[in-house]
Scaffold this active site. Structure first.
Site, PDB file in Angstrom:
ATOM      1  N   LYS A 265       0.853  -1.191   0.000  1.00  0.00           N
ATOM      2  CA  LYS A 265       0.000   0.000   0.000  1.00  0.00           C
ATOM      3  C   LYS A 265       0.886   1.236   0.000  1.00  0.00           C
ATOM      4  CE  LYS A 265      -1.930   2.672   2.994  1.00  0.00           C
ATOM      5  NZ  LYS A 265      -1.818   3.914   2.214  1.00  0.00           N
TER       6      LYS A 265
ATOM      7  N   GLU B  97       9.720   0.602  10.866  1.00  0.00           N
ATOM      8  CA  GLU B  97      10.855   1.514  10.726  1.00  0.00           C
ATOM      9  C   GLU B  97      10.239   2.893  10.890  1.00  0.00           C
ATOM     10  OE1 GLU B  97      12.977   4.029   9.704  1.00  0.00           O
ATOM     11  OE2 GLU B  97      13.028   3.365   7.604  1.00  0.00           O
TER      12      GLU B  97
ATOM     13  N   CYS C  80      13.912   9.833   7.612  1.00  0.00           N
ATOM     14  CA  CYS C  80      13.676   9.483   9.017  1.00  0.00           C
ATOM     15  C   CYS C  80      14.945   9.548   9.876  1.00  0.00           C
ATOM     16  CB  CYS C  80      13.057   8.110   9.103  1.00  0.00           C
ATOM     17  SG  CYS C  80      13.929   6.910   8.080  1.00  0.00           S
TER      18      CYS C  80
ATOM     19  N   GLU D 156       9.938  14.779  16.115  1.00  0.00           N
ATOM     20  CA  GLU D 156      10.353  14.700  14.714  1.00  0.00           C
ATOM     21  C   GLU D 156       9.579  15.728  13.892  1.00  0.00           C
ATOM     22  OE1 GLU D 156       9.360  11.087  12.447  1.00  0.00           O
ATOM     23  OE2 GLU D 156      11.446  11.126  11.795  1.00  0.00           O
TER      24      GLU D 156
END
Ligand code: NAD
Length: 886
Positions: free
Chosen positions: A180, A255, A289, A390
């Protein structure tokens, strides 16, 4: 405008609902394609297709080499689509073309490398040579098998590469996949689907369904036919995926987010460090990331670094992503832009010092687009939200620190642990810092370097599991252990016997490889035996008593120049430290083989030393049952007592101070290579020791004969040993220089040793071990004292064997009932002991009466009891025997 469809079961199809959505170019905010929007029905259809394909074996059942061939075709098809993939990725995800153009190359390289590794080197099946279970022998192996239907949920920052990072290891290990892509960036995953179809990957093995995380993602993460979810994205969504998958216990690899520290040490090359911080933060607009979004700069170079970093950031060109001179393109979406703007506002409010950026970037000739200027905050405190959360945009926090230790502490003060860097001109110092940071990847003097064979993943809340490399492949397999019974007969199975009244074990495996050289003058063979073993540097191990008797020097002379030394420090009933001291001597002298000259104490020390010399470390590392898989350091044993049989057995009995008792190495591979039975070596043995060691051998023989593991080979050895002991013990007691009788005693001990190595011992040994451990009773003496009592205890469980013992002891059993003959055997043992002057009672060898109860409790748990003819499970019964022997 192009129209992209869903890819389900090998076909490109419209969504069941007919819905579509537009894919946008974030650099212009213009639509670039329409895309079918998967809903519940499409997700279920994709899962069903993947399930059917998996269960059919059309892919999972292929040999790895056949899958490799298809995946190589897949890589070729990607190569054919390379330009389209790169351009589409750039236009849809906002990656500057200079970055996007390498993505197909990375995907192709990874696909080729990992699918070849999976076919050629991955440990699909592994034999476990030593299982660690001595009671369930058999072939043991593990298989690695695919997990099943694997869902890959792909982020919008690297849509093509992240899809490949999920598809390739899943496919190479035989799984089927449902991918997806993120709603913002659905296009390249659908081009990959075209490549998979063109490569002839079977229908249903690959499915790609763009759709909303809320609707499609939820079905994918909860559907019972999905076995695994691999997700890359935010920690918040990762937590939700884990929660959704938990109802059906899906395997997950996640992750997730990061707030990685890029640590600039005071000795760093400043130009390099500034470049590393720039690339590490602003590459792909900071939407990576593991970006180094917390730059930790030493106070010694802080001001200089800030000045240079600011200058460098301001020189970056923000432009349309397809323009070849752009260093940075747009953010992926309006929402992401708003998030970045929100954090910049927050940073200012928190008191951080904005030194550059902090605003949207204007791009000449373009209206719209989600462009944002590279932004640096200085004087950031690690506690600020901009340093803890983040942001996923071109915003970096620079934090000052005073020492390397403080830098590591700041780096670790985060819920995340994904990436990180250290810049220093001293690699050793940089490595020290890198070791201290709790994170999944550290780069030294570099940043953002991924490699196909190097694992990537997060510590702490940055993730679960690893991608890339062998570790990444393991995440897509599960381990099956297969045990194949060694002897498939119900009467050879010790575990089944636990629930049966028939404890006797019928099958056996006789493996006693020691070469035995015996007779007067047998010592002369030693020179040849050493050369046969390929050795030239023998160390003699012995004890002070044996050395004093001149026996070690006898051996030294026989070895001529093959002897590198004598270590004579071995005490009676040796402990682990005794072995370590012998090993140290052997290592110092660079000995390549051991010659043990002594009784069981010396020979057992030598066995422990050989295992330690071969495998390294200390003796304590090697106390175990049947775990060695190859020959140990060569060992020649020359027994000087009359009883243990240790020169041919698979046991080393060593006292462990830590355990407070005797422990064992039991292993075929510690049997000495050669045993030399030369009667001259036992002539000096004093009478008391001759008798007690003789009774040790007698106990070995009687218990091997009556044990549940007894067998015809060992019965023969045991019975003959009993005969030899009964005939010769009185002779050697009468005349210690009777060489023939001495040799016969040695032979008896060796035969009894062989017998009990395979057939095991029983309760008398369990009781003697305990008396030895708790009250220092010499092993042979304790064995002798309890043996007749244990024989009587066992009489109804081994009358036939005990009757044979009676005959071997010279009792005329003619006309006797079997049970009476068995009882007569116990009487005969006692008569023999009396005749040779063996101690008859435990009170005579230092056991206190009030110690008997404790002995009984310990003895009940001794391994030897497991093999006793009569089941031993009541400590009060054992206490009764101790009392009889008292
Ligand atoms: N590995 C096995 O299969 C096995 C079997 C039974 C017992 N054991 C172990 O063996 C050890 C006992 O061994 P052991 O009974 O042979 O006694 P030992 O090796 O402890 O020797 C006892 C004493 O006899 C002296 N001695 C030995 N031979 C001599 C000789 N020829 N002349 C003069 N003095 C001599 C020694 O100096 C020592 O002081 C115990 O630790 C026991 O647990 C091992």
């Amino acid at each position: 405008m192009e129209n992209y469809k869903l890819f389900i079961n090998g076909e490109f199809v419209d969504a069941a609902s007919g819905k579509t959505f537009e894919a946008i170019d974030p650099g212009t905010e213009q639509p670039i394609a329409t895309v079918a929007q998967a809903g519940k029905a499409d997700a279920e259809a994709a899962i069903t297709a993947a399930r059917k394909a998996f269960d059919s074996g059309i892919w999972s059942g292929l040999v790895p080499a056949a899958r490799l061939a298809k995946l190589q075709d897949f890589a070729d098809q990607m190569a054919q689509q390379g330009l389209r993939l790169a351009a589409t990725e750039s236009m849809n995800a906002g990656q500057v073309i200079n970055l996007a153009k390498v993505m197909p190359l990375l995907c192709i390289g990874y696909a080729r490398n990992i699918s070849h590794y999976a076919a050629a080197k991955f440990p699909w099946e592994e034999e476990i040579l030593a299982s660690g279970n001595a009671f369930g022998p058999g072939r043991e192996f593990i298989r690695r098998e695919p997990i099943g239907v694997c869902v890959g949920i792909i982020p919008w920052n690297f849509p093509m590469l992240m899809a490949i990072w999920k598809m390739i290891p899943a496919l190479a290990t035989g799984n089927t996949v449902v991918i997806k892509p993120a709603s913002y960036t659905p296009l390249t995953a659908l081009i990959l689907a075209e490549a998979a179809k063109a490569a002839g990957i079977p229908n249903g093995v690959v499915n790609v369904i763009p759709g909303s995380g809320g609707e499609v993602g939820k079905i994918l993460c909860t559907h019972p036919d999905v076995d695994k979810i691999a997700f890359t994205g935010s920690t918040a969504v990762g937590r939700e995926i884990m929660r959704m998958g938990s109802a059906t216990v899906k395997k997950v690899t996640l992750e997730l987010g990061g707030k990685s520290a890029n640590i600039i040490l005071d000795d760093a090359d400043m130009d390099l460090a500034v470049e590393g911080a720039t690339y590490g933060t602003f590459s792909h607009q900071g939407q990576i990331c593991e970006s180094g979004t917390r730059v930790l700069a030493s106070s010694k170079i802080y001001d200089q670094f800030i000045e240079m970093f600011k200058k460098r950031a301001e020189a970056l060109r923000v432009g349309y992503q397809m323009h070849p001179t752009s260093h940075m393109g747009p953010l992926v979406s309006k929402e992401q832009l708003a998030t970045v703007e929100g954090y910049v506002k927050m940073g200012k409010e928190e008191g951080a010092e904005l030194i550059t950026g902090g605003k949207r970037a204007e791009v000449q000739g373009i209206k719209g687009g989600y462009y944002y200027a590279p932004t640096i905050f200085a004087n950031v405190k690690n506690k600020m939200r901009i340093a803890q959360e983040e942001i996923f945009g071109p915003v970096v926090c620079v934090i000052k620190y005073d020492s390397d230790e403080e830098a590591v502490a700041i780096a670790n003060d985060s819920i995340y642990g994904l990436g990180g860097g250290v810049f220093s001109s001293n690699t050793a110092r940089a490595e020290r810092v890198a070791r201290g940071v709790r994170t999944g990847t550290m780069w030294i003097n570099n940043y953002h370097i991924f490699s196909d064979f190097c694992p990537f993943g997060g510590y702490k809340q940055s993730g679960v599991g690893r991608e890339l490399g062998a570790a990444g492949l393991h995440e897509y397999t599960q381990v099956k252990r297969v045990h194949v019974n060694y002897a498939a007969d119900r009467n050879t199975n010790m575990n089944f016997a636990l629930m049966s009244d028939n404890k006797k074990i019928e099958g056996f495996s006789y493996n006693c490889p020691t070469n035995v050289v015996g007779g007067h003058g047998a010592l002369s063979s030693i020179y040849k035996e050493v050369t046969n073993l390929g050795c030239r540097r023998a160390l003699i191990l012995t004890d002070p008593g044996v050395r004093k008797a001149g026996l070690a020097d006898l051996v030294k002379n026989a070895l001529v120049d093959f002897c590198v030394g004598i270590h004579d420090k071995i005490p009676p009933d040796p402990d682990l430290e005794s072995v370590d001291a012998a090993v140290e001597a052997a290592r110092e002298l660079r000995a390549d083989c051991i010659v043990s000259v002594g009784g069981g104490s010396v020979i057992d020390t030598a066995k422990g030393a050989c295992a330690t010399l071969k495998n390294g470390g200390k003796a304590n590392d090697h106390l175990n049952f049947l775990v060695l898989t190859e020959p140990q350091t060569p060992h020649i044993a020359i027994p000087t007592t009359a009883g243990t049989g240790s020169e041919v057995t698979n046991a080393a009995v060593l006292t462990s101070k830590g355990a407070g008792r005797k422990l064992f190495i039991i292993d075929t591979h510690i049997m000495p290579n050669t045993a030399i039975l030369d009667p001259r070596f036992t002539m000096t043995l004093p009478k008391g020791l001759t008798v007690s060691t003789g009774m040790d051998a007698m106990t070995h023989a009687v218990e091997a004969l009556t044990s549940i593991m007894s067998n015809q080979i060992c019965d023969g050895q045991a019975l003959h040993a009993i005969r030899l002991i009964s005939e010769n013990m009185p002779l050697v007691v009468a005349d210690g220089k009777n060489e023939k009788a001495r040799l016969n005693m040695q032979i008896a001990a060796t035969m009894a040793g062989w017998a009990f190595t395979i057939a095991q011992v029983g309760l008398a040994h369990g009781m003697a071990h305990t008396a030895g451990a708790l009250h220092h009773v010499p092993h042979g003496a304790a064995c002798g004292i309890v043996l007749p009592k244990v024989m009587r205890f066992n009489v109804d469980h081994s009358a036939d064997k005990l009757a044979l013992v009676a005959q071997a002891l010279g009792v005329n059993t003619k006309g006797m009932k079997e049970r009476d003959a068995a009882l007569a055997a116990a009487d005969a043992v006692e008569a023999l002991m009396k005749k040779v002057g063996h101690p008859m009672r435990l009170r005579d060898v230092g056991v206190p009466e009030d110690g008997l109860m404790m002995c009984a409790f310990h003895a009940i748990a001794d391994t030897a009891d497991l093999f006793n003819a009569r089941p031993v499970s009541d400590p009060m019964e054992v206490l009764e025997i101790y009392k009889q022997a008292y």
